[in-house]
Design a protein around this motif. Structure first.
Motif, PDB file in Angstrom:
ATOM      1  N   TYR A 257     -52.102 -20.542 -33.780  1.00 24.57           N
ATOM      2  CA  TYR A 257     -52.490 -20.818 -35.166  1.00 24.57           C
ATOM      3  C   TYR A 257     -52.118 -22.243 -35.540  1.00 24.57           C
ATOM      4  CZ  TYR A 257     -51.987 -15.727 -35.031  1.00 24.57           C
ATOM      5  OH  TYR A 257     -52.066 -14.413 -34.679  1.00 24.57           O
ATOM      6  N   VAL A 258     -52.949 -22.853 -36.384  1.00 24.63           N
ATOM      7  CA  VAL A 258     -52.667 -24.214 -36.846  1.00 24.63           C
ATOM      8  C   VAL A 258     -52.225 -24.155 -38.304  1.00 24.63           C
ATOM      9  CG1 VAL A 258     -53.629 -26.498 -37.269  1.00 24.63           C
ATOM     10  CG2 VAL A 258     -54.311 -25.210 -35.227  1.00 24.63           C
ATOM     11  N   HIS A 259     -51.118 -24.809 -38.587  1.00 22.65           N
ATOM     12  CA  HIS A 259     -50.556 -24.817 -39.940  1.00 22.65           C
ATOM     13  C   HIS A 259     -50.503 -26.263 -40.421  1.00 22.65           C
ATOM     14  CE1 HIS A 259     -47.859 -23.212 -43.152  1.00 22.65           C
ATOM     15  NE2 HIS A 259     -47.347 -24.420 -43.104  1.00 22.65           N
ATOM     16  N   ARG A 260     -51.136 -26.514 -41.556  1.00 24.96           N
ATOM     17  CA  ARG A 260     -51.229 -27.876 -42.077  1.00 24.96           C
ATOM     18  C   ARG A 260     -50.112 -28.171 -43.063  1.00 24.96           C
ATOM     19  NH1 ARG A 260     -56.862 -30.607 -44.219  1.00 24.96           N
ATOM     20  NH2 ARG A 260     -56.388 -32.529 -43.106  1.00 24.96           N
ATOM     21  N   GLY A 261     -49.375 -29.242 -42.845  1.00 26.08           N
ATOM     22  CA  GLY A 261     -48.346 -29.669 -43.788  1.00 26.08           C
ATOM     23  C   GLY A 261     -48.983 -30.213 -45.056  1.00 26.08           C
ATOM     24  N   ALA A 262     -48.130 -30.735 -45.960  1.00 23.45           N
ATOM     25  CA  ALA A 262     -48.684 -31.184 -47.239  1.00 23.45           C
ATOM     26  C   ALA A 262     -47.996 -32.447 -47.750  1.00 23.45           C
ATOM     27  CB  ALA A 262     -48.596 -30.063 -48.269  1.00 23.45           C
ATOM     28  N   GLY A 263     -47.428 -33.208 -46.828  1.00 28.51           N
ATOM     29  CA  GLY A 263     -46.852 -34.481 -47.251  1.00 28.51           C
ATOM     30  C   GLY A 263     -45.374 -34.390 -47.542  1.00 28.51           C
ATOM     31  N   ALA A 264     -44.545 -34.527 -46.508  1.00 27.73           N
ATOM     32  CA  ALA A 264     -43.087 -34.555 -46.656  1.00 27.73           C
ATOM     33  C   ALA A 264     -42.496 -34.922 -45.301  1.00 27.73           C
ATOM     34  CB  ALA A 264     -42.536 -33.211 -47.117  1.00 27.73           C
ATOM     35  N   TYR A 265     -41.919 -36.122 -45.219  1.00 23.20           N
ATOM     36  CA  TYR A 265     -41.303 -36.595 -43.969  1.00 23.20           C
ATOM     37  C   TYR A 265     -40.278 -35.603 -43.453  1.00 23.20           C
ATOM     38  CZ  TYR A 265     -37.958 -39.435 -41.217  1.00 23.20           C
ATOM     39  OH  TYR A 265     -37.093 -39.912 -40.263  1.00 23.20           O
ATOM     40  N   ILE A 266     -39.524 -35.003 -44.369  1.00 26.23           N
ATOM     41  CA  ILE A 266     -38.417 -34.140 -43.966  1.00 26.23           C
ATOM     42  C   ILE A 266     -38.901 -32.952 -43.128  1.00 26.23           C
ATOM     43  CG2 ILE A 266     -38.443 -32.751 -46.097  1.00 26.23           C
ATOM     44  CD1 ILE A 266     -35.342 -33.877 -44.046  1.00 26.23           C
ATOM     45  N   CYS A 267     -40.159 -32.561 -43.288  1.00 26.66           N
ATOM     46  CA  CYS A 267     -40.661 -31.415 -42.529  1.00 26.66           C
ATOM     47  C   CYS A 267     -40.813 -31.706 -41.036  1.00 26.66           C
ATOM     48  CB  CYS A 267     -41.980 -30.914 -43.111  1.00 26.66           C
ATOM     49  SG  CYS A 267     -41.734 -30.186 -44.739  1.00 26.66           S
ATOM     50  N   GLY A 268     -40.576 -32.946 -40.623  1.00 26.05           N
ATOM     51  CA  GLY A 268     -40.500 -33.235 -39.196  1.00 26.05           C
ATOM     52  C   GLY A 268     -39.181 -32.771 -38.603  1.00 26.05           C
ATOM     53  N   GLU A 269     -38.184 -32.568 -39.445  1.00 23.94           N
ATOM     54  CA  GLU A 269     -36.901 -32.000 -38.992  1.00 23.94           C
ATOM     55  C   GLU A 269     -37.155 -30.520 -38.708  1.00 23.94           C
ATOM     56  OE1 GLU A 269     -32.903 -30.305 -38.997  1.00 23.94           O
ATOM     57  OE2 GLU A 269     -34.598 -29.690 -40.214  1.00 23.94           O
ATOM     58  N   GLU A 270     -36.696 -30.042 -37.536  1.00 26.93           N
ATOM     59  CA  GLU A 270     -37.218 -28.755 -37.081  1.00 26.93           C
ATOM     60  C   GLU A 270     -36.924 -27.572 -37.999  1.00 26.93           C
ATOM     61  OE1 GLU A 270     -35.891 -27.878 -33.138  1.00 26.93           O
ATOM     62  OE2 GLU A 270     -33.786 -27.668 -33.716  1.00 26.93           O
ATOM     63  N   THR A 271     -35.776 -27.549 -38.652  1.00 31.26           N
ATOM     64  CA  THR A 271     -35.522 -26.389 -39.512  1.00 31.26           C
ATOM     65  C   THR A 271     -36.239 -26.505 -40.859  1.00 31.26           C
ATOM     66  OG1 THR A 271     -33.438 -27.306 -40.348  1.00 31.26           O
ATOM     67  CG2 THR A 271     -33.297 -25.872 -38.415  1.00 31.26           C
ATOM     68  N   ALA A 272     -36.424 -27.747 -41.335  1.00 28.43           N
ATOM     69  CA  ALA A 272     -37.244 -27.942 -42.542  1.00 28.43           C
ATOM     70  C   ALA A 272     -38.679 -27.556 -42.240  1.00 28.43           C
ATOM     71  CB  ALA A 272     -37.164 -29.387 -43.017  1.00 28.43           C
ATOM     72  N   LEU A 273     -39.108 -27.882 -41.025  1.00 24.29           N
ATOM     73  CA  LEU A 273     -40.459 -27.522 -40.590  1.00 24.29           C
ATOM     74  C   LEU A 273     -40.634 -26.001 -40.611  1.00 24.29           C
ATOM     75  CD1 LEU A 273     -42.441 -29.068 -37.679  1.00 24.29           C
ATOM     76  CD2 LEU A 273     -42.124 -26.614 -37.725  1.00 24.29           C
ATOM     77  N   LEU A 274     -39.617 -25.291 -40.160  1.00 24.34           N
ATOM     78  CA  LEU A 274     -39.708 -23.825 -40.153  1.00 24.34           C
ATOM     79  C   LEU A 274     -39.775 -23.274 -41.578  1.00 24.34           C
ATOM     80  CD1 LEU A 274     -37.178 -23.027 -37.265  1.00 24.34           C
ATOM     81  CD2 LEU A 274     -39.680 -22.910 -37.169  1.00 24.34           C
TER      82      LEU A 274
END
Lengths: 157, 461
Positions: free
Chosen positions: B169-186
Motif C-alpha cells: 500500500y502507498v501512503h501519502r504524507g502531507a508536509g512535515a519534515y519530522i515524519c521522516g523520523e521513523e517513529t513520527a512516520l509511524l
C-alpha cells in the motif's frame, strides 16, 4: 448525510479505510481527498471526515493544522511554493523569491486579489541539484531564472 | 544505452542503471535486467538465511543513521500475536538530499523488490510505502509500479507463484519534515500528527499498528536485491570496510555538475567533488556539508585522524579528503547521514548558511520537547540578528550554550540536527561570526543566481 463532501469523496474515504487495520489511519488519504474536492478543508468538512471515519473531531482538527499541505481556509486557485532552503539559496533563490513577490505584488503567505495565486515559501523539496526551484500544484519547476519564473507566473490562468 | 555521466568511469552502476533509459521505470525494463529474480530466489529460502545474507553484506541504512540492515531485520520477533509490517521511508526531506525521489520516479521496482524480500525475511504480509506528500511525478510512477507489480503477480495472494500472500500500500504524507523520523512516520501512517515516540520499545518490537515493524529507507531497499542477484562478493566489493554496496550521493551547491552520483562506498571526498566537475567558476573550496543539513561541516584543513602514525603535521591529509562512508565520516567528527552533500565556495557566508538551516529546524520542530521547540526558535532568532549585523557577543555565547542543552536532551534527534551544525560552524568558522559582529553587517555579497541548467535532472512535468 454529509454536509459538504460529495459522494465521490466519501467513497474514496471508504475505499482508503480498506487499506489499513483501522479507520483512523485513513485520515491523511481522507483529507487529501477532501482538499482535492474543495480546495481546502473547512469546519463542515472536518465534521464530515470525523463522521466518515468515526473518530473524534479533535483527531481531524489536529491533523489539519499540523501538516503544511492542508489548508483550513480558502486559498488561491494555484499554490506556488518557492524553496527557501540552503541548496536553492546557494544557487541564488533569494533573487527568485524577490522576483516572485515583485511580479505578483504580494508577500509570501498571501493570495493575489483575483484569487489566482497563493504564494508561499517551502522547505527543501528534494530538488537540490536543480535549484532554484518551485513547487506548483504537485509538479516541480526547476532550474529557475528570473525570465523562466516570470514566464511561468505570467502563464497561470 | 547512453553513457552514465554520473559515476566514476568504468564503475559497474546498479542503483542508477535504469535512470538513463527512457522507460527504465517500467516492470519490463526492470525484469529485463534480472529484476525480481532475487525475490523468486529468496521466496525459496529460509527467512533466517535471508537475514544472514543481508547481515553478511554489510548493508547499512541509507536514510541517515547507517544502522546495519540485517541486524535491524533480525530484531523482529519470530512469533507475534499482531501482524508484522514492512514500512518504506520515502519521505525524503533532509535538505541537500534528493536521491530517493529519483529512485521512485526512475526505478521504483528495485525498491519494491527489496521491500518484498524484507517482508519474506521477517514473515510479514503487508508493506506500506510512506511517500512524501509533495512528490508528484515520483508518486504517480510509484502508484503505476505497484499496480504493475500486482498485475504481474509480485504482490497478491501468491507472490511470484510461491503461495506467499503479500500486499503493498502507498501512503501519502502531507508536509512535515519530522515524519521522516521513523517513529513520527509511524504515527503519521496511523493517521495522527507526526510526533516522534519514546524509544524503547523500538519499531522492530512495537511499530506500525502495534505490530513488529521494519522501517527502511528507499535506497536501502533498492540495494537488497543486488545482494542476491549479483552476489555477496560483488556487493562487498562495491563498498569499503563495514560499508557494503554502491552508494548514491546527491551533490548540490557550488560544483560544476550537481546531480545524483553512484560511487563505491569509501570514495575520498575530494575525488568525489572532482567527479562532480570540481568547484564552479574556478573558485576555491570553503567547506563541505557532507551528508545533509544536519551533519557537521568539513573544512579543508589538516586532519590528524586521517594521518598515518608518525606523519608530520605538514603532510596530514585535509579533512575534505575523508573517505565517504559512515565510519570514516564519523571518525572525523561528522556523519554520512543521507549523503546529501552541499559544497560551499569561498564566497559563501557561513553565518547565512547556518541561519538558513536554523530557520528550517525552527519551522519543522514538532514542539513536543522544550529544548527543541525553544532551542531551535531562539537559535534561529539569534542567527538572524548576527547575520544582519545587529548581533552581539552575548548572542554567540548563548548560541553555543543553547546547543549544549539541545544535544541528547530530546525524544528524537531534530534538536541535535541543529545543535551539531551550530557547534561545528562556531568552532571551525569563529572568525566569520566575529567579522559580522565587528563590521555590523554581513561581509559577503548576495549570491549569484545560477541554476544548474542540466535538464536531465528535471522531472519534466
Amino acid at each position: 448525510m454529509a454536509r459538504v463532501l460529495s459522494e465521490e469523496t466519501l467513497s474514496s474515504i471508504k475505499d482508503a479505510t480498506t487499506r489499513y487495520p483501522n479507520n483512523l489511519a485513513a485520515m491523511l488519504p481522507a483529507l487529501h481527498a477532501v482538499q482535492s474536492q474543495l480546495g481546502h478543508i473547512n469546519a463542515d468538512a472536518e465534521l464530515d471526515v470525523a463522521e466518515a471515519l468515526d473518530v473524534p473531531l479533535t483527531r481531524v482538527r489536529e491533523v489539519v493544522t499540523f501538516y503544511t499541505m492542508f489548508y483550513d481556509k480558502p486559498i488561491g486557485k494555484h499554490k506556488v511554493k518557492i524553496c527557501r532552503n540552503l541548496a536553492c539559496r546557494l544557487r541564488g533563490a533569494d533573487r527568485i523569491m524577490a522576483k516572485a513577490k515583485e511580479h505578483l505584488g504580494i508577500d509570501f503567505g498571501e493570495t493575489t486579489a483575483d484569487g489566482l495565486v497563493t504564494l508561499e515559501t517551502d522547505e527543501c523539496l528534494a530538488s537540490c541539484g536543480t535549484g532554484p526551484m518551485l513547487w506548483y500544484n504537485d509538479t516541480f519547476v526547476e532550474n529557475l531564472t528570473e525570465e523562466k519564473l516570470e514566464k511561468f507566473l505570467g502563464e497561470l490562468s | 544505452m547512453s553513457a552514465h555521466l554520473y559515476a566514476p568511469e568504468g564503475f559497474d552502476v546498479a542503483l542508477s542503471k535504469r535512470w538513463f533509459e527512457p522507460e527504465g521505470y517500467t516492470y519490463e525494463a526492470y525484469r529485463k535486467d534480472d529484476g525480481y529474480d532475487a525475490l523468486e530466489k529468496v521466496l525459496k529460502m529460509d527467512p533466517d538465511e535471508v537475514i544472514e545474507q543481508v547481515k553478511a553484506s554489510n548493508l547499512r541504512g541509507r536514510g541517515g543513521a547507517g544502522f546495519p540492515t540485517g541486524l535491524k531485520w533480525g530484531f523482529v520477533p519470530k512469533e507475534s500475536d499482531t501482524p508484522k509490517y514492512v514500512v518504506v521511508n520515502a519521505d525524503e526531506s533532509e535538505p541537500g538530499t534528493y536521491k530517493d525521489r529519483y529512485t521512485l520516479a526512475r526505478d521504483p521496482h528495485s525498491m519494491l523488490e527489496g521491500a518484498a524480500i524484507c517482508a519474506h525475511a521477517i514473515q510479514s504480509h503487508d508493506i506500506y510505502i510512506y511517500i512524501r506528500g509533495e512528490f508528484g511525478l515520483s508518486y504517480r510512477r510509484l502508484m503505476a509500479a505497484v499496480k504493475e507489480a500486482y498485475d504481474k503477480g509480485v504482490f497478491g495472494d501468491s507472490s511470484m507463484g510461491s503461495g506467499y500472500k503479500l500486499d503493498c500500500y502507498v501512503h501519502r504524507g502531507a508536509g512535515a519534515y519530522i515524519c521522516g523520523e521513523e517513529t513520527a512516520l509511524l504515527e503519521s501512517l496511523e493517521g495522527k500528527i507526526g510526533r516522534p515516540r519514546l524509544k524503547p520499545p523500538f519499531p522492530a518490537v512495537v511499530g506500525a499498528f502495534g505490530g513488529p515493524t521494519v522501517v527502511n529507507n528507499v535506497e536501502t531497499m533498492a540495494c537488497v536485491p543486488l545482494i542476491f542477484t549479483r552476489g555477496l562478493d560483488w556487493f562487498l566489493g562495491q563498498g569499503s570496510d563495514k560499508n557494503g554496496g554502491p552508494k548514491l550521493i546527491c551533490v548540490s551547491g557550488h560544483v560544476e555538475r550537481p546531480g545524483v552520483y553512484e560511487v563505491p562506498n569509501g570514495m575520498p571526498c575530494d575525488e568525489f567533488i572532482a567527479l562532480a566537475g570540481g568547484i564552479w567558476k574556478g573558485r576555491s573550496l570553503k567547506a563541505v556539508i557532507p551528508g545533509g543539513s544536519s551533519t557537521p561541516i568539513l573544512k579543508p584543513q589538516p586532519c590528524q585522524v586521517l594521518a598515518k602514525e608518525g606523519q608530520p603535521e605538514s603532510e596530514w591529509p585535509l579533512e575534505t579528503q575523508v573517505p565517504l562512508d559512515f565510519d570514516n565520516l564519523k571518525a572525523v567528527g561528522s556523519m554520512f547521514g543521507s549523503a546529501g552533500m552541499m559544497v560551499l565556495d569561498d564566497k559563501t557566508c557561513i553565518v547565512r548558511t547556518l541561519s538558513t538551516l536554523a530557520d528550517f529546524y525552527a519551522h519543522e520542530s514538532c514542539g513536543q520537547c522544550s529544548p527543541c521547540r525553544e532551542g531551535t526558535g531562539w537559535s534561529a532568532k539569534m542567527l538572524r540578528r548576527i547575520e544582519d549585523g545587529s548581533g552581539t557577543e552575548e548572542d554567540v555565547r548563548t548560541l553555543k550554550s543553547a546547543s549544549d542543552y539541545m544535544l541528547g536532551m530530546t525524544i528524537c534527534v531534530l534538536a541535535d540536527a541543529l545543535a551539531m551544525p551550530v557547534q561545528s560552524y562556531l568552532e571551525k568558522f569563529a572568525d566569520e561570526f566575529a567579522a559580522h559582529l565587528e563590521s555590523g553587517k554581513c561581509p559577503y555579497p548576495e549570491y549569484d543566481l545560477a541554476p544548474t541548467g542540466d535538464a536531465f535532472w528535471e522531472d519534466g512535468q
